[in-house]
Write a protein that holds these residues in place. Structure first.
Motif, PDB file in Angstrom:
ATOM      1  N   ALA A   1      36.555  43.258  25.897  1.00 37.44           N
ATOM      2  CA  ALA A   1      37.068  43.568  27.234  1.00 37.44           C
ATOM      3  C   ALA A   1      36.952  42.338  28.136  1.00 37.44           C
ATOM      4  O   ALA A   1      37.870  42.022  28.898  1.00 37.44           O
ATOM      5  CB  ALA A   1      36.285  44.735  27.833  1.00 37.44           C
ATOM      6  N   ARG A   2      35.847  41.630  28.004  1.00 36.72           N
ATOM      7  CA  ARG A   2      35.629  40.438  28.819  1.00 36.72           C
ATOM      8  C   ARG A   2      36.629  39.339  28.443  1.00 36.72           C
ATOM      9  O   ARG A   2      37.210  38.691  29.311  1.00 36.72           O
ATOM     10  CB  ARG A   2      34.199  39.945  28.600  1.00 36.72           C
ATOM     11  N   ALA A   3      36.847  39.188  27.131  1.00 34.11           N
ATOM     12  CA  ALA A   3      37.802  38.179  26.663  1.00 34.11           C
ATOM     13  C   ALA A   3      39.202  38.498  27.174  1.00 34.11           C
ATOM     14  O   ALA A   3      39.939  37.620  27.599  1.00 34.11           O
ATOM     15  CB  ALA A   3      37.785  38.106  25.138  1.00 34.11           C
TER      16      ALA A   3
ATOM     17  N   VAL B   1      26.808  35.801  42.965  1.00 35.24           N
ATOM     18  CA  VAL B   1      25.495  35.584  42.357  1.00 35.24           C
ATOM     19  C   VAL B   1      24.421  36.226  43.242  1.00 35.24           C
ATOM     20  O   VAL B   1      23.510  36.893  42.753  1.00 35.24           O
ATOM     21  CB  VAL B   1      25.229  34.068  42.142  1.00 35.24           C
ATOM     22  N   ASP B   2      24.560  36.088  44.559  1.00 36.22           N
ATOM     23  CA  ASP B   2      23.626  36.736  45.494  1.00 36.22           C
ATOM     24  C   ASP B   2      23.640  38.252  45.303  1.00 36.22           C
ATOM     25  O   ASP B   2      22.596  38.899  45.269  1.00 36.22           O
ATOM     26  CB  ASP B   2      24.024  36.468  46.955  1.00 36.22           C
TER      27      ASP B   2
ATOM     28  N   ILE C   1      29.114  35.262  33.462  1.00 34.83           N
ATOM     29  CA  ILE C   1      30.563  35.236  33.355  1.00 34.83           C
ATOM     30  C   ILE C   1      31.199  36.263  34.289  1.00 34.83           C
ATOM     31  O   ILE C   1      32.284  36.063  34.822  1.00 34.83           O
ATOM     32  CB  ILE C   1      30.971  35.512  31.883  1.00 34.83           C
ATOM     33  N   ASP C   2      30.480  37.350  34.507  1.00 40.75           N
ATOM     34  CA  ASP C   2      30.971  38.376  35.411  1.00 40.75           C
ATOM     35  C   ASP C   2      31.171  37.793  36.817  1.00 40.75           C
ATOM     36  O   ASP C   2      32.187  38.044  37.461  1.00 40.75           O
ATOM     37  CB  ASP C   2      29.945  39.510  35.441  1.00 40.75           C
TER      38      ASP C   2
ATOM     39  N   ILE D   1      34.296  35.640  36.803  1.00 43.34           N
ATOM     40  CA  ILE D   1      35.528  36.441  36.825  1.00 43.34           C
ATOM     41  C   ILE D   1      35.766  37.032  38.212  1.00 43.34           C
ATOM     42  O   ILE D   1      36.857  36.937  38.770  1.00 43.34           O
ATOM     43  CB  ILE D   1      35.469  37.557  35.751  1.00 43.34           C
ATOM     44  N   ARG D   2      34.734  37.605  38.801  1.00 46.61           N
ATOM     45  CA  ARG D   2      34.875  38.221  40.126  1.00 46.61           C
ATOM     46  C   ARG D   2      35.248  37.185  41.188  1.00 46.61           C
ATOM     47  O   ARG D   2      36.127  37.416  42.015  1.00 46.61           O
ATOM     48  CB  ARG D   2      33.561  38.888  40.531  1.00 46.61           C
ATOM     49  N   ALA D   3      34.541  36.059  41.177  1.00 47.02           N
ATOM     50  CA  ALA D   3      34.792  35.030  42.188  1.00 47.02           C
ATOM     51  C   ALA D   3      36.181  34.441  42.009  1.00 47.02           C
ATOM     52  O   ALA D   3      36.878  34.167  42.991  1.00 47.02           O
ATOM     53  CB  ALA D   3      33.742  33.933  42.095  1.00 47.02           C
TER      54      ALA D   3
END
Lengths: 185, 109
Positions: free
Chosen positions: A24-26, A94-95, A102-103, A106-108
């Protein structure tokens, strides 16, 4: 990163769930335009599977051009602003999540794309470069410096000591507006 | 300065509406994606958890106050002038405002 054996009571089930997550991440990364090089470093899937995924989802072949590793790209005027926006979002994620992973990348990166599209600019920072930027900052070759005028965080050469640093937006080069890649309407 | 009861009631209604909208949107965002919501709302994990667990009745009760429950995330004059200035370089100003908004820290609680 999670290890395959630590989670469920049945090792087979845990392994399956692990690979499902990796897959799913890939997929997410491929849809955001990740290079094979990036996919290989951050997922535990075999290369052939990643190549197939890229081909199926993006129509790109394995031999897509490698992006240059040069770090000076991040210090050029326009790339610097885009990369600084991305890394600032990355820090917020990250905060919020309490970890660098990696999450957060992806989000940023998604939020960066969203913001750039809203302003009407072209997305000149690829996800592969965004990932590269995180590594370069970790290695200390580039660092983040606060602009003394606006207080924003911007990427700068570590070797330069900026006692009176002004960012590219507070002190833009002449005719800088001409160099902004605006999204074609 | 004199405020009529009617004006006062209208003000309370408007504040309640704003509170309800904010809390409902925040709750939706948190339930859809907690981490993403935290960054977009600029809230700390404790407050995010509390909003997440509010029942509709609690939500209405909190909203029905005479004070707003949310406030501006930035009290930086520069961000405001960038956001509101419709000068000849909207794109650069928009980009600059984005970088500075992104740099606003999340609330500590």
């Amino acid at each position: 990163m999670n290890t395959p054996t630590r989670e469920a009571s049945s090792p087979d089930g845990a392994l399956e769930a692990f690979y499902e997550r990796e897959h799913a991440r890939a997929r997410q990364l491929v849809l955001l335009g990740a290079s094979l090089q990036l996919l290989e470093s951050v997922t535990k899937l075999p290369r052939e599977q990643l190549e197939q995924l890229r081909k199926a989802l993006s129509g790109q072949h394995a031999a897509a051009p490698k992006e240059p590793y040069a770090t000076d790209w991040f210090t050029r005027w326009q790339p610097n602003i885009h990369a600084s926006l991305f890394i600032t979002f990355y820090q917020r994620f990250v905060d919020a999540a309490g970890k660098e992973d990696i999450d957060a990348l992806i989000r940023a990166y998604r939020l960066y794309l969203e913001q750039i599209q809203l302003i009407g600019l072209a997305e000149i920072l690829s996800i592969t470069r965004a990932w590269r930027l995180i590594q370069v900052l970790d290695s200390g070759n580039l660092s983040l410096t606060a602009c003394k005028r606006c207080g924003g965080q911007f990427i700068a050469q570590t070797t330069d000591l900026w006692a009176d640093y002004r960012c590219g937006l507070c002190a833009p080069p002449n005719n800088s507006a001409l160099f902004l890649n605006v999204e074609p309407a | 300065m004199q405020t009529t009861t009617e004006e006062m009631n209208r003000l309370h209604d408007e504040i309640r509406e704003a509170n309800l909208t904010y809390l409902t949107v925040a709750q939706h965002m948190i339930r859809a994606d907690r981490v993403d919501a935290q960054v977009r709302l600029g809230l700390g994990s404790v407050v995010v958890d509390i909003i997440d667990q509010l029942t509709p009745a609690q939500l209405v009760r909190i909203a029905s106050s005479s004070m707003l429950v949310c406030r501006f995330r930035c009290d930086d004059r520069l961000i405001w002038s960038l956001l509101s200035d419709h000068g000849n370089n909207d794109v650069t100003a928009g980009l600059h405002a984005s970088v500075l908004m992104a740099n606003q820290p999340l609330a500590t609680s």
